[in-house]
Motif scaffolding. Structure first.
Motif, PDB file in Angstrom:
ATOM      1  N   ASP A   1       1.287  37.528 -36.746  1.00 57.54           N
ATOM      2  CA  ASP A   1      -0.135  37.888 -36.794  1.00 57.54           C
ATOM      3  C   ASP A   1      -0.319  39.265 -37.416  1.00 57.54           C
ATOM      4  OD1 ASP A   1       0.444  39.788 -34.865  1.00 57.54           O
ATOM      5  OD2 ASP A   1      -0.458  38.668 -33.214  1.00 57.54           O
ATOM      6  N   ALA A   2      -1.564  39.748 -37.428  1.00 52.20           N
ATOM      7  CA  ALA A   2      -1.890  41.010 -38.088  1.00 52.20           C
ATOM      8  C   ALA A   2      -1.129  42.185 -37.488  1.00 52.20           C
ATOM      9  CB  ALA A   2      -3.391  41.261 -38.014  1.00 52.20           C
ATOM     10  N   ALA A   3      -0.765  42.076 -36.206  1.00 51.26           N
ATOM     11  CA  ALA A   3      -0.026  43.155 -35.541  1.00 51.26           C
ATOM     12  C   ALA A   3       1.483  42.995 -35.685  1.00 51.26           C
ATOM     13  CB  ALA A   3      -0.402  43.206 -34.060  1.00 51.26           C
ATOM     14  N   GLY A   4       1.926  41.954 -36.392  1.00 50.55           N
ATOM     15  CA  GLY A   4       3.347  41.733 -36.583  1.00 50.55           C
ATOM     16  C   GLY A   4       4.009  40.931 -35.486  1.00 50.55           C
ATOM     17  N   ARG A   5       3.227  40.438 -34.518  1.00 48.08           N
ATOM     18  CA  ARG A   5       3.801  39.630 -33.432  1.00 48.08           C
ATOM     19  C   ARG A   5       4.140  38.234 -33.957  1.00 48.08           C
ATOM     20  NH1 ARG A   5      -0.657  42.253 -30.833  1.00 48.08           N
ATOM     21  NH2 ARG A   5      -1.894  40.428 -31.379  1.00 48.08           N
ATOM     22  N   SER A   6       5.345  37.778 -33.650  1.00 50.79           N
ATOM     23  CA  SER A   6       5.789  36.471 -34.120  1.00 50.79           C
ATOM     24  C   SER A   6       5.598  35.419 -33.044  1.00 50.79           C
ATOM     25  CB  SER A   6       7.263  36.525 -34.533  1.00 50.79           C
ATOM     26  OG  SER A   6       7.450  37.421 -35.604  1.00 50.79           O
ATOM     27  N   SER A   7       5.289  34.212 -33.475  1.00 55.34           N
ATOM     28  CA  SER A   7       5.147  33.108 -32.529  1.00 55.34           C
ATOM     29  C   SER A   7       5.534  31.816 -33.221  1.00 55.34           C
ATOM     30  CB  SER A   7       3.705  33.012 -32.001  1.00 55.34           C
ATOM     31  OG  SER A   7       2.803  32.722 -33.059  1.00 55.34           O
ATOM     32  N   GLU A   8       5.838  30.830 -32.403  1.00 49.21           N
ATOM     33  CA  GLU A   8       6.125  29.491 -32.913  1.00 49.21           C
ATOM     34  C   GLU A   8       5.227  28.523 -32.187  1.00 49.21           C
ATOM     35  OE1 GLU A   8       9.657  26.156 -32.604  1.00 49.21           O
ATOM     36  OE2 GLU A   8      10.238  28.267 -32.847  1.00 49.21           O
ATOM     37  N   ARG A   9       4.633  27.610 -32.923  1.00 51.80           N
ATOM     38  CA  ARG A   9       3.712  26.668 -32.285  1.00 51.80           C
ATOM     39  C   ARG A   9       3.573  25.396 -33.102  1.00 51.80           C
ATOM     40  NH1 ARG A   9      -1.203  30.260 -31.695  1.00 51.80           N
ATOM     41  NH2 ARG A   9       0.432  31.802 -31.409  1.00 51.80           N
ATOM     42  N   LEU A  10       3.147  24.346 -32.424  1.00 56.93           N
ATOM     43  CA  LEU A  10       2.831  23.092 -33.095  1.00 56.93           C
ATOM     44  C   LEU A  10       1.332  23.056 -33.375  1.00 56.93           C
ATOM     45  CD1 LEU A  10       4.958  20.578 -30.996  1.00 56.93           C
ATOM     46  CD2 LEU A  10       5.421  21.359 -33.317  1.00 56.93           C
ATOM     47  N   VAL A  11       0.978  22.693 -34.610  1.00 51.15           N
ATOM     48  CA  VAL A  11      -0.433  22.649 -34.981  1.00 51.15           C
ATOM     49  C   VAL A  11      -0.745  21.321 -35.650  1.00 51.15           C
ATOM     50  CG1 VAL A  11      -0.508  25.157 -35.264  1.00 51.15           C
ATOM     51  CG2 VAL A  11      -0.118  23.700 -37.265  1.00 51.15           C
ATOM     52  N   GLU A  12      -2.013  20.945 -35.585  1.00 47.76           N
ATOM     53  CA  GLU A  12      -2.500  19.732 -36.235  1.00 47.76           C
ATOM     54  C   GLU A  12      -3.443  20.163 -37.347  1.00 47.76           C
ATOM     55  OE1 GLU A  12      -4.073  17.075 -33.300  1.00 47.76           O
ATOM     56  OE2 GLU A  12      -2.303  17.233 -32.014  1.00 47.76           O
ATOM     57  N   PRO A  13      -2.969  20.159 -38.601  1.00 48.00           N
ATOM     58  CA  PRO A  13      -3.749  20.701 -39.715  1.00 48.00           C
ATOM     59  C   PRO A  13      -5.034  19.920 -39.972  1.00 48.00           C
ATOM     60  CG  PRO A  13      -1.437  20.487 -40.308  1.00 48.00           C
ATOM     61  CD  PRO A  13      -1.627  19.741 -39.025  1.00 48.00           C
ATOM     62  N   ALA A  14      -6.095  20.679 -40.309  1.00 49.80           N
ATOM     63  CA  ALA A  14      -7.375  20.062 -40.637  1.00 49.80           C
ATOM     64  C   ALA A  14      -7.804  20.349 -42.070  1.00 49.80           C
ATOM     65  CB  ALA A  14      -8.462  20.537 -39.675  1.00 49.80           C
ATOM     66  N   GLY A  15      -7.395  21.488 -42.619  1.00 55.47           N
ATOM     67  CA  GLY A  15      -7.789  21.797 -43.987  1.00 55.47           C
ATOM     68  C   GLY A  15      -7.373  23.185 -44.401  1.00 55.47           C
ATOM     69  N   LEU A  16      -7.595  23.479 -45.690  1.00 46.93           N
ATOM     70  CA  LEU A  16      -7.319  24.788 -46.260  1.00 46.93           C
ATOM     71  C   LEU A  16      -8.620  25.425 -46.700  1.00 46.93           C
ATOM     72  CD1 LEU A  16      -4.222  23.994 -48.516  1.00 46.93           C
ATOM     73  CD2 LEU A  16      -4.222  25.395 -46.448  1.00 46.93           C
ATOM     74  N   LEU A  17      -8.765  26.714 -46.428  1.00 44.58           N
ATOM     75  CA  LEU A  17      -9.945  27.462 -46.845  1.00 44.58           C
ATOM     76  C   LEU A  17      -9.517  28.805 -47.406  1.00 44.58           C
ATOM     77  CD1 LEU A  17     -12.377  26.885 -43.840  1.00 44.58           C
ATOM     78  CD2 LEU A  17     -12.462  25.776 -46.061  1.00 44.58           C
ATOM     79  N   THR A  18     -10.371  29.360 -48.234  1.00 43.11           N
ATOM     80  CA  THR A  18     -10.102  30.691 -48.768  1.00 43.11           C
ATOM     81  C   THR A  18     -11.227  31.636 -48.384  1.00 43.11           C
ATOM     82  OG1 THR A  18      -9.696  31.976 -50.780  1.00 43.11           O
ATOM     83  CG2 THR A  18     -11.181  30.109 -50.985  1.00 43.11           C
ATOM     84  N   ALA A  19     -10.865  32.856 -48.009  1.00 42.39           N
ATOM     85  CA  ALA A  19     -11.846  33.870 -47.637  1.00 42.39           C
ATOM     86  C   ALA A  19     -11.217  35.240 -47.772  1.00 42.39           C
ATOM     87  CB  ALA A  19     -12.340  33.658 -46.204  1.00 42.39           C
TER      88      ALA A  19
END
Length: 239
Positions: free
Chosen positions: A144-162
């Motif tokens: 994440d933005a603070a450099g904390r690492s994590s591992e997780r399972l996710v169910e993708p819904a889409g890609l966005l740009t911002a």
């Protein structure tokens, strides 16, 4: 000679002498390094899965079975990166999937640093796109933005740009909520054969600052989402 070049040269030296073994002392003299350095390099080759072996006693030394390895193939950096991406994105349920992953790791290990970083980013992107196309669960390693690492399972819904960044919008099983993951902060993305549940991209975004994100042309327009702004870092860094 850097270590990567020396590892390649060691393999070729052993191939040229095969089946006759070469002593560590001879190899150290050949490459003008300490015997301990050669010993570590040979053990690294063994750990990488190469058929390198040691024989003790009179006439012993290190050798390689040339029948179980390929001769050197000269790839450009771009070709090697493309192969790394393709191999890393292999479906885990496909034949030779494990061999494809180890081959990708070996290729990535010998690429120039900048090319290897590009290849890793492309491989992560390919895995994300594969999960979206097949509707399957994705195993993410994320910083994440603070450099904390994590591992997780996710169910993708889409890609966005911002805000000049691409985000994977997904249902996070760990947080049991919709989350956005910046693609350049994904440090690992492994496809799984498990089907993902159906998720509406707009529903995952509704009520967040991410509503102002622009979907790529391949995604349906989010007509009902009109709030301006960029993706909310607090809500989309996987926390």
């Amino acid at each position: 000679m850097n270590r990567t070049a020396r590892l390649y040269a060691l393999v070729e030296e052993l191939r040229a002498a095969a089946p006759r073994p070469l002593t560590v002392a001879r190899l150290a003299a050949r490459f003008e390094v300490a015997t301990r350095t050669v010993q570590r390099d040979l053990q690294a080759l063994m750990a990488a899965g190469l058929p390198v072996r040691a024989a003790t006693g009179r006439g012993g030394g290190w050798s390689i079975d040339p029948r179980t390895t390929l001769p050197p193939v000269r790839f450009t950096a771009q070709e090697a990166a493309a192969l790394t991406v393709a191999l890393a994105a292999t479906d885990h349920g496909a034949p030779y999937a494990a061999a494809a992953r180890t081959a990708a790791q070996k290729l990535a290990a010998v690429l120039p640093a900048a090319t290897a970083a590009t290849a890793r980013d492309l491989a992560h992107r390919a895995a994300v796109e594969h999960a979206l196309a097949t509707g399957t669960v994705l195993r993410l390693h994320y910083a994440d933005a603070a450099g904390r690492s994590s591992e997780r399972l996710v169910e993708p819904a889409g890609l966005l740009t911002a805000g000049g960044h691409w985000y994977l919008i997904a249902w996070c099983r760990t947080r049991r909520a919709g989350r956005g993951f910046r693609l350049d902060r994904i440090t690992g993305a492994d496809p799984t054969p498990e089907p993902a549940g159906p998720h509406d991209l707009a529903a995952l975004l509704r009520g967040s600052a991410a509503a102002g994100a622009r979907p790529p042309a391949a995604l349906a327009a989010l007509d009902e989402l009109t709030a301006p702004g960029e993706l909310d870092e607090h809500r989309t860094t996987g926390t």
